[in-house]
Motif scaffolding. Structure first.
Motif, PDB file in Angstrom:
ATOM      1  N   ILE A  70       0.833  -1.202   0.000  1.00  0.00           N
ATOM      2  CA  ILE A  70       0.000   0.000   0.000  1.00  0.00           C
ATOM      3  C   ILE A  70       0.872   1.258   0.000  1.00  0.00           C
ATOM      4  O   ILE A  70       0.612   2.208  -0.747  1.00  0.00           O
ATOM      5  N   VAL A  71       1.908   1.270   0.814  1.00  0.00           N
ATOM      6  CA  VAL A  71       2.807   2.433   0.861  1.00  0.00           C
ATOM      7  C   VAL A  71       3.521   2.610  -0.479  1.00  0.00           C
ATOM      8  O   VAL A  71       3.627   3.735  -1.004  1.00  0.00           O
ATOM      9  N   VAL A  72       4.000   1.521  -1.066  1.00  0.00           N
ATOM     10  CA  VAL A  72       4.681   1.600  -2.365  1.00  0.00           C
ATOM     11  C   VAL A  72       3.716   2.097  -3.443  1.00  0.00           C
ATOM     12  O   VAL A  72       4.087   2.920  -4.297  1.00  0.00           O
ATOM     13  N   LEU A  73       2.477   1.616  -3.419  1.00  0.00           N
ATOM     14  CA  LEU A  73       1.479   2.098  -4.383  1.00  0.00           C
ATOM     15  C   LEU A  73       1.197   3.586  -4.206  1.00  0.00           C
ATOM     16  O   LEU A  73       1.023   4.313  -5.195  1.00  0.00           O
ATOM     17  N   ALA A  74       1.160   4.046  -2.966  1.00  0.00           N
ATOM     18  CA  ALA A  74       0.932   5.475  -2.722  1.00  0.00           C
ATOM     19  C   ALA A  74       2.089   6.301  -3.297  1.00  0.00           C
ATOM     20  O   ALA A  74       1.853   7.337  -3.934  1.00  0.00           O
ATOM     21  N   PHE A  75       3.326   5.841  -3.103  1.00  0.00           N
ATOM     22  CA  PHE A  75       4.471   6.547  -3.689  1.00  0.00           C
ATOM     23  C   PHE A  75       4.427   6.507  -5.214  1.00  0.00           C
ATOM     24  O   PHE A  75       4.713   7.511  -5.881  1.00  0.00           O
ATOM     25  N   ALA A  76       4.071   5.356  -5.780  1.00  0.00           N
ATOM     26  CA  ALA A  76       3.990   5.233  -7.238  1.00  0.00           C
ATOM     27  C   ALA A  76       2.915   6.151  -7.809  1.00  0.00           C
ATOM     28  O   ALA A  76       3.122   6.790  -8.852  1.00  0.00           O
ATOM     29  N   MET A  77       1.789   6.236  -7.135  1.00  0.00           N
ATOM     30  CA  MET A  77       0.721   7.122  -7.609  1.00  0.00           C
ATOM     31  C   MET A  77       1.120   8.582  -7.485  1.00  0.00           C
ATOM     32  O   MET A  77       0.760   9.406  -8.333  1.00  0.00           O
ATOM     33  N   THR A  78       1.882   8.912  -6.447  1.00  0.00           N
ATOM     34  CA  THR A  78       2.390  10.279  -6.320  1.00  0.00           C
ATOM     35  C   THR A  78       3.333  10.594  -7.471  1.00  0.00           C
ATOM     36  O   THR A  78       3.265  11.673  -8.071  1.00  0.00           O
ATOM     37  N   GLY A  79       4.196   9.647  -7.804  1.00  0.00           N
ATOM     38  CA  GLY A  79       5.096   9.828  -8.949  1.00  0.00           C
ATOM     39  C   GLY A  79       4.338   9.985 -10.248  1.00  0.00           C
ATOM     40  O   GLY A  79       4.683  10.816 -11.096  1.00  0.00           O
ATOM     41  N   PHE A  80       3.288   9.201 -10.426  1.00  0.00           N
ATOM     42  CA  PHE A  80       2.460   9.312 -11.623  1.00  0.00           C
ATOM     43  C   PHE A  80       1.788  10.679 -11.692  1.00  0.00           C
ATOM     44  O   PHE A  80       1.728  11.300 -12.752  1.00  0.00           O
ATOM     45  N   TYR A  81       1.293  11.144 -10.545  1.00  0.00           N
ATOM     46  CA  TYR A  81       0.668  12.464 -10.496  1.00  0.00           C
ATOM     47  C   TYR A  81       1.667  13.553 -10.901  1.00  0.00           C
ATOM     48  O   TYR A  81       1.353  14.430 -11.707  1.00  0.00           O
ATOM     49  N   VAL A  82       2.869  13.493 -10.351  1.00  0.00           N
ATOM     50  CA  VAL A  82       3.890  14.496 -10.665  1.00  0.00           C
ATOM     51  C   VAL A  82       4.235  14.450 -12.149  1.00  0.00           C
ATOM     52  O   VAL A  82       4.356  15.487 -12.815  1.00  0.00           O
ATOM     53  N   TYR A  83       4.369  13.247 -12.690  1.00  0.00           N
ATOM     54  CA  TYR A  83       4.679  13.094 -14.109  1.00  0.00           C
ATOM     55  C   TYR A  83       3.580  13.716 -14.977  1.00  0.00           C
ATOM     56  O   TYR A  83       3.866  14.488 -15.899  1.00  0.00           O
ATOM     57  N   ARG A  84       2.324  13.371 -14.684  1.00  0.00           N
ATOM     58  CA  ARG A  84       1.218  13.910 -15.478  1.00  0.00           C
ATOM     59  C   ARG A  84       1.076  15.428 -15.313  1.00  0.00           C
ATOM     60  O   ARG A  84       0.790  16.139 -16.264  1.00  0.00           O
ATOM     61  N   ALA A  85       1.282  15.896 -14.089  1.00  0.00           N
ATOM     62  CA  ALA A  85       1.174  17.340 -13.849  1.00  0.00           C
ATOM     63  C   ALA A  85       2.255  18.088 -14.614  1.00  0.00           C
ATOM     64  O   ALA A  85       1.982  19.137 -15.213  1.00  0.00           O
ATOM     65  N   ASN A  86       3.465  17.567 -14.610  1.00  0.00           N
ATOM     66  CA  ASN A  86       4.568  18.248 -15.287  1.00  0.00           C
ATOM     67  C   ASN A  86       4.475  18.165 -16.802  1.00  0.00           C
ATOM     68  O   ASN A  86       4.889  19.090 -17.503  1.00  0.00           O
ATOM     69  N   ASN A  87       3.962  17.062 -17.335  1.00  0.00           N
ATOM     70  CA  ASN A  87       3.977  16.851 -18.784  1.00  0.00           C
ATOM     71  C   ASN A  87       2.665  17.142 -19.487  1.00  0.00           C
ATOM     72  O   ASN A  87       2.653  17.265 -20.707  1.00  0.00           O
ATOM     73  N   VAL A  88       1.563  17.247 -18.760  1.00  0.00           N
ATOM     74  CA  VAL A  88       0.265  17.494 -19.396  1.00  0.00           C
ATOM     75  C   VAL A  88      -0.366  18.781 -18.873  1.00  0.00           C
ATOM     76  O   VAL A  88      -0.745  19.658 -19.654  1.00  0.00           O
ATOM     77  N   ILE A  89      -0.481  18.892 -17.572  1.00  0.00           N
ATOM     78  CA  ILE A  89      -1.222  20.009 -16.990  1.00  0.00           C
ATOM     79  C   ILE A  89      -0.416  21.306 -17.032  1.00  0.00           C
ATOM     80  O   ILE A  89      -0.932  22.354 -17.442  1.00  0.00           O
ATOM     81  N   ASP A  90       0.841  21.269 -16.627  1.00  0.00           N
ATOM     82  CA  ASP A  90       1.652  22.487 -16.613  1.00  0.00           C
ATOM     83  C   ASP A  90       1.843  23.108 -17.996  1.00  0.00           C
ATOM     84  O   ASP A  90       1.767  24.330 -18.129  1.00  0.00           O
ATOM     85  N   PRO A  91       2.094  22.315 -19.071  1.00  0.00           N
ATOM     86  CA  PRO A  91       2.184  22.947 -20.399  1.00  0.00           C
ATOM     87  C   PRO A  91       0.895  23.654 -20.814  1.00  0.00           C
ATOM     88  O   PRO A  91       0.954  24.726 -21.425  1.00  0.00           O
ATOM     89  N   LEU A  92      -0.248  23.061 -20.497  1.00  0.00           N
ATOM     90  CA  LEU A  92      -1.513  23.731 -20.817  1.00  0.00           C
ATOM     91  C   LEU A  92      -1.652  25.028 -20.030  1.00  0.00           C
ATOM     92  O   LEU A  92      -2.107  26.050 -20.560  1.00  0.00           O
ATOM     93  N   ASN A  93      -1.256  24.985 -18.773  1.00  0.00           N
ATOM     94  CA  ASN A  93      -1.311  26.178 -17.931  1.00  0.00           C
ATOM     95  C   ASN A  93      -0.393  27.273 -18.483  1.00  0.00           C
ATOM     96  O   ASN A  93      -0.787  28.445 -18.552  1.00  0.00           O
ATOM     97  N   GLU A  94       0.803  26.907 -18.877  1.00  0.00           N
ATOM     98  CA  GLU A  94       1.745  27.883 -19.445  1.00  0.00           C
ATOM     99  C   GLU A  94       1.221  28.457 -20.756  1.00  0.00           C
ATOM    100  O   GLU A  94       1.356  29.650 -21.013  1.00  0.00           O
ATOM    101  N   LYS A  95       0.622  27.619 -21.586  1.00  0.00           N
ATOM    102  CA  LYS A  95       0.056  28.083 -22.849  1.00  0.00           C
ATOM    103  C   LYS A  95      -1.032  29.124 -22.597  1.00  0.00           C
ATOM    104  O   LYS A  95      -1.088  30.154 -23.266  1.00  0.00           O
ATOM    105  N   LEU A  96      -1.877  28.852 -21.607  1.00  0.00           N
ATOM    106  CA  LEU A  96      -2.936  29.809 -21.264  1.00  0.00           C
ATOM    107  C   LEU A  96      -2.350  31.115 -20.746  1.00  0.00           C
ATOM    108  O   LEU A  96      -2.823  32.197 -21.114  1.00  0.00           O
ATOM    109  N   LYS A  97      -1.348  31.032 -19.899  1.00  0.00           N
ATOM    110  CA  LYS A  97      -0.743  32.257 -19.360  1.00  0.00           C
ATOM    111  C   LYS A  97      -0.102  33.081 -20.462  1.00  0.00           C
ATOM    112  O   LYS A  97      -0.243  34.311 -20.478  1.00  0.00           O
TER     113      LYS A  97
END
Length: 102
Positions: A70-97
């Motif tokens: 469970i702890v390893v899955l929580a860390f893996a999901m956090t890593g996935f979140y960071v990856y998606r935020a940096n590669n999908v969400i942040d570029p869209l945010n920068e484009k809008l700004k």
């Protein structure tokens, strides 16, 4: 920022896509963790003997293994979140700004 600017941003297709992607990411990861945690709690409640079983006859129980997973899955999901935020969400945010700055 005046109300017209806010309305322009709210109706912008990139902003709508940004909000939708963020919500999909947040809700899906939250749902996965809730299922994992509630599954563990239900396992403890209804089948405690399963978690008390020894792994290969040693002192380490199945419950310890499940807890570590469970702890390893929580860390893996956090890593996935960071990856998606940096590669999908942040570029869209920068484009809008950048587009709004014009």
């Amino acid at each position: 920022m005046n109300p017209e600017d806010i309305e322009f941003i709210r109706r912008h297709p990139d902003f709508i896509q940004l909000v939708r992607r963020k919500q999909n990411l947040y809700w899906s990861l939250s749902l996965i963790m809730l299922v994992i945690y509630f599954g563990f709690v239900l396992l403890v409640a209804f089948s405690p003997a399963t978690l008390g079983q020894s792994l290969s006859g040693g002192v380490t129980s199945m419950g310890m293994l499940v807890g570590v997973v469970i702890v390893v899955l929580a860390f893996a999901m956090t890593g996935f979140y960071v990856y998606r935020a940096n590669n999908v969400i942040d570029p869209l945010n920068e484009k809008l700004k950048q587009e709004y700055a014009r």
